[in-house]
Scaffold this active site. Structure first.
Site, PDB file in Angstrom:
ATOM      1  N   HIS A 175     -32.139  -8.865 -16.205  1.00  0.00           N
ATOM      2  CA  HIS A 175     -31.155  -9.477 -15.305  1.00  0.00           C
ATOM      3  C   HIS A 175     -31.085 -10.991 -15.442  1.00  0.00           C
ATOM      4  O   HIS A 175     -30.597 -11.686 -14.551  1.00  0.00           O
ATOM      5  CB  HIS A 175     -31.406  -9.048 -13.857  1.00  0.00           C
ATOM      6  N   ASP A 185     -32.372 -10.798  -2.639  1.00  0.00           N
ATOM      7  CA  ASP A 185     -31.207 -10.112  -2.063  1.00  0.00           C
ATOM      8  C   ASP A 185     -30.980  -8.782  -2.762  1.00  0.00           C
ATOM      9  O   ASP A 185     -30.695  -7.772  -2.137  1.00  0.00           O
ATOM     10  CB  ASP A 185     -29.942 -10.954  -2.256  1.00  0.00           C
ATOM     11  N   GLU A 205     -29.644 -16.851   5.947  1.00  0.00           N
ATOM     12  CA  GLU A 205     -28.948 -17.141   4.686  1.00  0.00           C
ATOM     13  C   GLU A 205     -27.562 -17.643   5.024  1.00  0.00           C
ATOM     14  O   GLU A 205     -27.229 -17.808   6.205  1.00  0.00           O
ATOM     15  CB  GLU A 205     -28.826 -15.880   3.812  1.00  0.00           C
TER      16      GLU A 205
HETATM   17  P1  FAD Z   1     -35.840 -10.404 -16.968  1.00  0.00           P
HETATM   18  O1  FAD Z   1     -34.500 -10.958 -16.833  1.00  0.00           O
HETATM   19  O2  FAD Z   1     -35.970  -9.162 -17.757  1.00  0.00           O
HETATM   20  O3  FAD Z   1     -36.912 -11.465 -17.339  1.00  0.00           O
HETATM   21  C1  FAD Z   1     -36.868 -12.772 -16.845  1.00  0.00           C
HETATM   22  C2  FAD Z   1     -37.890 -13.672 -17.523  1.00  0.00           C
HETATM   23  O4  FAD Z   1     -39.190 -13.289 -17.113  1.00  0.00           O
HETATM   24  C3  FAD Z   1     -37.888 -13.586 -19.039  1.00  0.00           C
HETATM   25  O5  FAD Z   1     -38.264 -14.827 -19.577  1.00  0.00           O
HETATM   26  C4  FAD Z   1     -38.952 -12.548 -19.316  1.00  0.00           C
HETATM   27  O6  FAD Z   1     -39.518 -12.712 -20.602  1.00  0.00           O
HETATM   28  C5  FAD Z   1     -39.945 -12.845 -18.206  1.00  0.00           C
HETATM   29  N1  FAD Z   1     -40.653 -11.658 -17.745  1.00  0.00           N
HETATM   30  C6  FAD Z   1     -40.136 -10.492 -17.323  1.00  0.00           C
HETATM   31  N2  FAD Z   1     -41.113  -9.662 -16.943  1.00  0.00           N
HETATM   32  C7  FAD Z   1     -42.271 -10.326 -17.133  1.00  0.00           C
HETATM   33  C8  FAD Z   1     -43.629 -10.008 -16.926  1.00  0.00           C
HETATM   34  N3  FAD Z   1     -44.006  -8.831 -16.466  1.00  0.00           N
HETATM   35  N4  FAD Z   1     -44.555 -10.944 -17.229  1.00  0.00           N
HETATM   36  C9  FAD Z   1     -44.205 -12.150 -17.710  1.00  0.00           C
HETATM   37  N5  FAD Z   1     -42.937 -12.495 -17.932  1.00  0.00           N
HETATM   38  C10 FAD Z   1     -41.985 -11.598 -17.639  1.00  0.00           C
HETATM   39  N6  FAD Z   1     -33.311 -14.044  -7.887  1.00  0.00           N
HETATM   40  C11 FAD Z   1     -33.779 -14.372  -6.678  1.00  0.00           C
HETATM   41  O7  FAD Z   1     -34.737 -15.140  -6.572  1.00  0.00           O
HETATM   42  N7  FAD Z   1     -33.206 -13.884  -5.540  1.00  0.00           N
HETATM   43  C12 FAD Z   1     -32.176 -13.004  -5.581  1.00  0.00           C
HETATM   44  O8  FAD Z   1     -31.699 -12.582  -4.542  1.00  0.00           O
HETATM   45  C13 FAD Z   1     -31.668 -12.617  -6.850  1.00  0.00           C
HETATM   46  N8  FAD Z   1     -30.658 -11.734  -6.959  1.00  0.00           N
HETATM   47  C14 FAD Z   1     -30.182 -11.397  -8.183  1.00  0.00           C
HETATM   48  C15 FAD Z   1     -29.126 -10.490  -8.280  1.00  0.00           C
HETATM   49  C16 FAD Z   1     -28.634 -10.117  -9.504  1.00  0.00           C
HETATM   50  C17 FAD Z   1     -27.493  -9.132  -9.587  1.00  0.00           C
HETATM   51  C18 FAD Z   1     -29.167 -10.700 -10.679  1.00  0.00           C
HETATM   52  C19 FAD Z   1     -28.613 -10.366 -12.010  1.00  0.00           C
HETATM   53  C20 FAD Z   1     -30.215 -11.612 -10.602  1.00  0.00           C
HETATM   54  C21 FAD Z   1     -30.729 -11.963  -9.362  1.00  0.00           C
HETATM   55  N9  FAD Z   1     -31.796 -12.852  -9.237  1.00  0.00           N
HETATM   56  C22 FAD Z   1     -32.268 -13.189  -7.995  1.00  0.00           C
HETATM   57  C23 FAD Z   1     -32.393 -13.478 -10.425  1.00  0.00           C
HETATM   58  C24 FAD Z   1     -33.658 -12.732 -10.879  1.00  0.00           C
HETATM   59  O9  FAD Z   1     -34.751 -13.161 -10.108  1.00  0.00           O
HETATM   60  C25 FAD Z   1     -33.928 -13.045 -12.321  1.00  0.00           C
HETATM   61  O10 FAD Z   1     -32.875 -12.532 -13.087  1.00  0.00           O
HETATM   62  C26 FAD Z   1     -35.242 -12.505 -12.831  1.00  0.00           C
HETATM   63  O11 FAD Z   1     -35.275 -12.808 -14.168  1.00  0.00           O
HETATM   64  C27 FAD Z   1     -35.551 -11.043 -12.585  1.00  0.00           C
HETATM   65  O12 FAD Z   1     -34.896 -10.191 -13.405  1.00  0.00           O
HETATM   66  P2  FAD Z   1     -35.654  -9.107 -14.350  1.00  0.00           P
HETATM   67  O13 FAD Z   1     -36.734  -8.383 -13.657  1.00  0.00           O
HETATM   68  O14 FAD Z   1     -34.541  -8.309 -14.888  1.00  0.00           O
HETATM   69  O15 FAD Z   1     -36.334 -10.038 -15.420  1.00  0.00           O
END
Ligand code: FAD
Length: 504
Positions: A80, A142, A256
């Site tokens: 994401h 969220d 919020e």
């Molecule tokens: P990825 O996008 O897959 O990874 C993000 C980063 O973290 C990359 O650099 C990856 O290499 C690293 N990573 C992933 N997993 C690990 C791990 N286990 N150990 C070490 N590094 C790791 N953020 C908020 O704070 N509040 C919100 O309300 C919020 N809402 C969102 C809603 C949507 C629809 C979207 C798309 C994003 C939102 N986000 C929000 C942002 C979100 O926190 C970030 O996108 C975050 O990266 C989490 O997504 P992911 O788990 O898919 O991680």
């Protein structure tokens, strides 16, 4: 451990000799491509292989293999990210969702703790904690389709952050595999304290989080959910700041808010305000004459138990001193799980109308309270006065609830606001191109810089190291570099953040 690959069969097979890898299949490029894109939909970084580890030891093997082969490696949570941060072009991607497994309940001196595999989604944590145990982590995002490891690598913020801090301060212990392939347990008390703080908000640079211990509180049964509308930003900000500074029984559990366009538009305007679970509609006649191009909606919630017949009265008392436009208040009572899952409704809508799969040039900024009124005047009411095709979040949080030992960088001052431009525009010809939206984001950031605002990008994206150095500040950057050398000396981890490149 299963590995999908295209270009590495012999090298992975060699590793399979010691049972590290069960190289399942040579897969087609389409499978790899799906791991090379993300929610932002603007970058493609096809990996050479995708590894599906089922244990932390398998994560360690994959990291050691990557290091020995001189390959970059990225943990991918649920993909994401916006700008390819979880990608590793030509390297290895660890599909962390496979490392979801069962969540365990343990106890600590402060109460119950969830032991969560890092690939679990927050939605899975919610289901397990509330439904099975009547408990809940205090701090959420969220949207819950994000992995625990992914948000802990960034921050994790929502309307509970003002009270409980971001998700990164609501963790008591972590299991981490560092960039040299060592599996370590770390916590502020039990050791490896610096590694613990480094990986929290560490953008995946210092290790892969494989497990997190998250303290739990008793979960409420239900939530009184309220939205009220302001026409004046200064009054909005002053009320929001006074609410986040309140303690005790007359304080809300969630604060919020967002800016929206003063027009009858379902995507950018009045349509954003009514609650999905409520039948109220927005009455434009209530908007004061002479209001500007934007209005502001403060979103609040009060936890309660089933049968609590005083919650409506409590909420009404707490709303009384607030300066919102009377008649533009929207209330509903929903279960705690439904409240925390509230974004599911928007997700379903966006999937149906095609905007979920369109590019999302999102921009998230923390702006200090001392600059937020100017930001409203110059950015919201000028650059963004027509909206962004979705919510423009703007709500305050308290700096003292963040821990400066962590890698996340936040602005100075007691209070700062999250500004989040959550663009859900239809693709051209119905909506703007991704390039146009990116240009508008750049104009916002340029304004922050030229006006000398005290701000930091959240979920930052920069293209070169000098910009990262500015982002972290002199002391923060020097600590970041030290930590990189200590925990990932070959600089193989999370190359998609564009901070370091692997050593040749
Ligand atoms: P990825 O996008 O897959 O990874 C993000 C980063 O973290 C990359 O650099 C990856 O290499 C690293 N990573 C992933 N997993 C690990 C791990 N286990 N150990 C070490 N590094 C790791 N953020 C908020 O704070 N509040 C919100 O309300 C919020 N809402 C969102 C809603 C949507 C629809 C979207 C798309 C994003 C939102 N986000 C929000 C942002 C979100 O926190 C970030 O996108 C975050 O990266 C989490 O997504 P992911 O788990 O898919 O991680």
């Amino acid at each position: 451990m299963i590995a999908y690959f295209e270009n590495l069969p012999r090298r992975l097979s060699a590793a399979a000799g010691d049972d590290d890898f069960n190289a399942a299949d040579e897969t087609n490029n389409g499978d790899l491509k799906s791991f090379g894109s993300d929610f932002g939909g603007m970058t493609t970084s096809v990996p050479a292989a995708v590894i599906q580890p089922s244990t932390a030891d398998e994560v360690a093997s994959a990291i050691r293999f990557a290091r020995a082969e001189g390959l970059a490696l990225a943990a991918r949570g649920n993909g994401h990210s916006i700008h390819g941060q979880a990608g590793a072009a030509g390297g290895l991607v660890l599909d962390m969702r496979v490392l979801a497994g069962p969540i365990g309940l343990t106890g600590g001196p402060g109460g119950p703790i969830a032991e969560v595999p890092a690939g679990a989604l927050w939605a899975e944590v919610l289901e397990w904690a509330v439904t099975e145990h009547g408990l809940a982590p205090p701090s959420w995002t969220d949207y819950l389709g994000l992995t625990v490891g992914g948000t802990l690598s960034n921050g994790g913020v929502s309307g509970q952050t003002f009270r409980h801090g971001p998700q990164v301060v609501n963790v008591s212990q972590l299991e981490v595999v560092t960039g040299d392939g060592e599996r370590r347990l770390c916590s502020p008390e039990a050791g490896d304290t610096d590694l613990f703080f480094a990986v929290l908000g560490g953008l995946g640079q210092f290790g892969v989080i494989t497990r997190a211990w998250i303290p739990l509180l008793p979960a409420p049964d239900a939530v009184k959910w309220i939205r009220v509308v302001y026409s004046d930003f200064e009054r909005y900000a002053s009320d929001a700041e006074s609410l986040v500074n309140r303690y005790g029984p007359d304080s809300f559990d969630y604060v919020e808010g967002f800016a929206f366009v003063n027009c009858d538009d379902p995507v950018n305007g009045y349509g954003l305000v009514p609650l999905a679970s409520d039948r109220q509609t927005f009455d434009p006649d209530r908007v004061p004459q002479g209001s500007g191009p934007l209005l502001y909606c403060l979103e609040l919630a009060l936890h309660c138990r089933h049968g609590d017949d005083k919650v409506d009265q409590r909420a009404a008392e707490m709303l009384k001193p607030l300066g919102y436009v009377k008649g533009l208040e929207f209330c509903a009572k929903v279960s705690y799980v439904d409240f925390l899952s509230r974004v599911n409704h928007s997700e379903a809508e966006a999937r149906e109308n095609g905007t979920w799969d369109a590019p999302h040039p999102w921009l998230n900024i923390f702006v200090s309270a001392c600059d937020i009124v100017d930001f409203d005047r110059e950015v919201f009411r000028r650059i963004l006065r027509r909206g962004v095709g979705g919510p423009m979040l703007v709500y305050p949080m308290l700096r003292r609830k963040w821990d400066q030992r962590m890698s996340v960088s936040v602005p100075d001052g007691e209070i700062f606001y999250l500004v989040a431009l959550l663009r859900f525009a239809r693709p051209p010809p119905d909506g703007p191109s991704a390039e146009e939206m990116m240009a508008e984001n750049q104009a916002v950031v340029d304004r922050c810089r030229s006006a000398g605002y005290n701000y930091k990008l959240y979920l930052p994206h920069y293209r070169d190291q000098s910009q990262w150095a500015v982002h972290f500040g002199e002391k923060g950057w020097s600590r970041f570099l030290d930590r990189k050398v200590r925990y990932d000396p070959a600089a193989i981890l999370s190359p998609g953040q564009l901070i370091f490149s692997p050593e040749a």
